[in-house]
Write a protein that holds these residues in place. Structure first.
Motif, PDB file in Angstrom:
ATOM      1  N   SER A  43       0.806  -1.227   0.000  1.00 34.27           N
ATOM      2  CA  SER A  43       0.000   0.000   0.000  1.00 34.27           C
ATOM      3  C   SER A  43       0.838   1.276   0.000  1.00 34.27           C
ATOM      4  N   THR A  46       1.197   2.879  -3.416  1.00 37.69           N
ATOM      5  CA  THR A  46      -0.031   3.191  -4.152  1.00 37.69           C
ATOM      6  C   THR A  46       0.039   4.529  -4.885  1.00 37.69           C
ATOM      7  N   LYS A  50      -0.068   5.128  -8.940  1.00 38.30           N
ATOM      8  CA  LYS A  50      -1.194   5.857  -9.530  1.00 38.30           C
ATOM      9  C   LYS A  50      -0.687   6.953 -10.457  1.00 38.30           C
ATOM     10  N   ALA A  62      -3.823  -2.221  -3.955  1.00 39.31           N
ATOM     11  CA  ALA A  62      -3.056  -2.128  -2.714  1.00 39.31           C
ATOM     12  C   ALA A  62      -3.298  -3.353  -1.848  1.00 39.31           C
ATOM     13  N   ALA A  83      -5.181   3.850   1.492  1.00 39.62           N
ATOM     14  CA  ALA A  83      -4.787   3.410   0.150  1.00 39.62           C
ATOM     15  C   ALA A  83      -5.729   3.981  -0.901  1.00 39.62           C
ATOM     16  N   ALA A  88      -5.818   4.009  -4.835  1.00 34.74           N
ATOM     17  CA  ALA A  88      -6.060   2.591  -5.092  1.00 34.74           C
ATOM     18  C   ALA A  88      -7.416   2.372  -5.774  1.00 34.74           C
TER      19      ALA A  88
END
Length: 227
Positions: A43, A46, A50, A62, A83, A88
């Motif tokens: 996580s 993340t 992204k 995540a 997350a 996420a």
């Protein structure tokens, strides 16, 4: 199976504790190039993933309370929400195996309910990791029955960090319990095309593996050889 469908099976995975910035860049570039469904990361990675995948249809997944699942419900819910706040699109969380072993099914149900609810509120996909290598068949069935009540998007065989990974027997058992109400993800030890396709035949609709490229290339080479 068509190539386009094959690549969308894969959660392209890099969950090593020593993952570097370069590792994440490589993972995301590979996922973009091949068109995989998701990158599966710890996580803490993340937000960076992204950013790296911005403008693509590749999801960021995540891993929550990974790989042991031995944190409180409150901690798992917080990590899930954190997350999601960091971008996420999907959440894979590990159940509390101790509470399952103790027969505290109400705890498992509450945990699943709260994490699924957090994901539903945010509109993200949620997967429940069983870690089947540590469970009896009856414990797997109990989890499936709870999943039928709480309706996560997927139930998942393994973290890949336990003493064993996905087996055909487990995928078949899980699929037989949940039918089409919940999807099944197979993860852990899936290293070649034959194993991947066998998992799909058994009922898996997502495959978690770090061998996504190897399997895809094996598929492409088979098409070329056939042609």
């Amino acid at each position: 199976m068509e190539l386009e469908k094959l690549v969308k099976l894969f959660d392209h995975t890099y969950l090593k504790p020593y993952a570097t910035e370069a590792d994440m860049e490589k993972l995301c570039e590979e996922a973009k190039t091949y068109g995989f469904a998701m990158v599966a990361v710890n996580s803490v990675q993340t937000k960076r993933c992204k950013e790296l995948l911005k403008g693509t249809d590749v999801h960021v997944g995540a891993a929550i309370s990974f790989p042991l699942g031995q944190t409180t419900i409150e901690t798992k819910v917080f990590e899930t929400k954190d997350a999601i706040a960091n971008g996420a699109d999907e959440i894979d969380y590990v159940i509390n195996i101790t509470e399952l072993k103790e027969g505290n099914y109400a705890y498992i149900k509450e945990e699943m309910h709260r994490i699924v609810a957090a994901c539903r509120e945010a509109g993200v996909i949620v997967k429940v990791i069983f870690e089947n290598c540590f469970l009896t068949d009856e414990e797997k069935r109990v989890l499936c029955r709870i999943a039928l009540e709480e309706k996560p998007d997927y139930i998942k065989t393994s973290t890949g960090f336990g003493t064993g990974g996905a087996t055909l027997e487990d995928v078949k058992l899980m699929k037989s319990m949940v039918g089409d109400a919940v999807k099944v993800k197979a993860a852990g030890g899936i290293r070649d095309l034959a194993a991947c396709l066998a998992m799909v035949e058994a009922g898996a609709e997502r495959i978690g593996t770090s061998a996504s490229i190897k399997i895809t290339e094996e598929f492409k080479n088979g098409i070329s050889a056939g042609a």
